[in-house]
Design a protein around this motif. Sequence first.
Motif, short mmCIF file in Angstrom:
data_model
loop_
_atom_site.label_atom_id
_atom_site.label_comp_id
_atom_site.label_asym_id
_atom_site.label_seq_id
_atom_site.Cartn_x
_atom_site.Cartn_y
_atom_site.Cartn_z
N SER A 105 -44.47 84.24 -50.07
CA SER A 105 -45.27 85.77 -50.61
C SER A 105 -44.58 86.64 -49.37
CB SER A 105 -46.64 85.35 -49.91
OG SER A 105 -47.31 86.34 -50.63
N ASP A 106 -44.47 87.99 -49.72
CA ASP A 106 -43.96 89.09 -48.70
C ASP A 106 -44.56 90.38 -49.34
OD1 ASP A 106 -42.95 90.03 -46.43
OD2 ASP A 106 -41.06 89.88 -47.17
N GLU A 107 -44.47 91.32 -48.26
CA GLU A 107 -45.02 92.60 -48.56
C GLU A 107 -44.01 93.78 -48.19
OE1 GLU A 107 -46.28 91.20 -45.79
OE2 GLU A 107 -45.54 92.64 -44.48
N VAL A 108 -44.26 95.02 -48.88
CA VAL A 108 -43.31 96.00 -48.74
C VAL A 108 -44.36 97.25 -48.46
CG1 VAL A 108 -41.66 97.61 -49.92
CG2 VAL A 108 -41.37 95.05 -49.65
N VAL B 116 -45.60 82.19 -46.13
CA VAL B 116 -45.95 83.49 -46.07
C VAL B 116 -45.01 83.97 -44.90
CG1 VAL B 116 -47.71 85.45 -45.35
CG2 VAL B 116 -48.17 83.38 -46.74
N ASP B 117 -44.29 85.26 -45.06
CA ASP B 117 -43.62 85.75 -44.20
C ASP B 117 -44.52 86.31 -42.98
OD1 ASP B 117 -41.51 86.79 -42.65
OD2 ASP B 117 -41.73 88.88 -43.46
N GLN B 118 -44.56 85.58 -41.75
CA GLN B 118 -45.49 85.77 -40.90
C GLN B 118 -45.65 87.34 -40.21
OE1 GLN B 118 -45.93 82.60 -38.00
NE2 GLN B 118 -46.91 84.13 -36.51
MN MN Z 1 -42.50 90.71 -44.18
#
Ligand code: MN
Length: 317
Positions: A108-111, A211-213
Amino acid sequence: MTISFKISDSTKNKMLKYFEDKKRLKTPAYALFQADEEDTVVTVYESGKAVFQGVSADVDAMVWKQFEQQLNPGVKIDEKNSETPKDKKDKPDLIIDKKIYYSNSIGSDEVGTGDYFGPIVVTSAYVGKEEIAWLESIGVKDSKKLTDDKIMEIVPLIIKKIPYESIILANIDYNNKYSEDVNMNKIKAILHNKVLLQLTSKHYSTDYVVVDQFAKPFVYYNYLKDSSNVYRNITFLTKGETRSVSVACASLISRYIFVKEMNKLSDAIGFNLPKGAGSLVDEVAYKITEKFGFDKLKEVAKLNFKNTEKIKNYKKD
Ligand code: MN
């Protein structure tokens, strides 16, 4: 890379406020605080010295330097910039845990969290072991280095094969949510939790959920203390997109959706909305306020960013 310069009390106070919820628990001697801003460690000393350390120290230092210059026009800033071999030696090599990297995983990662314009996009993606070699071969391995053009080319291939869930948080909703009690990291935690619940409920055979911390695990779960349903079996990894193929895919899919949304917003508003939060962004934002009024920014920008204040000050000139 280490950059330091002296700041005035007014900038010091701004920084104290801005880093309030990013502060580390431990503060070095004679420091007011030490905080993490993505990859940069920011320390402000009682003496008024601000120190930025890390690979992107120059970017963060620039933001505050501009602020300092704006508050104290004409005052020369004496900046020290060093990339000593010691820094490089101290930096540990990134450890890739092969057990995690070559597993069946959800990542999981966000932008969009560093972009003044445009939504926040959070994605969870499922990658089975058997897809890893193929994903590497089309360029997913160095996802951080891919240009937007390349991303627009390969993500349509990826999403044909890989299950994923995405959430787009539009600017209006973001601005409504953001408050004294709800900061950017809390918003991220809530959105990650949502996509993770959606994707894990589909029962893929999964060894790790990564999850990308962006916050310490206990802080992440604390943000979710009021949520009725919390996905808990998470492995948090910094630089997750390098250490997990599913995080890399989640990052690329998020970016792909973000770019498309930015294009849509740009078309609708009639301005080419730049990414990031630099001076070009301020310029375009100012033009938007001139043409449509300040309130228009609520629909296309994240108003809690420092840019908003700059744009308001623009007007006085
Ligand atoms: Mn990230």
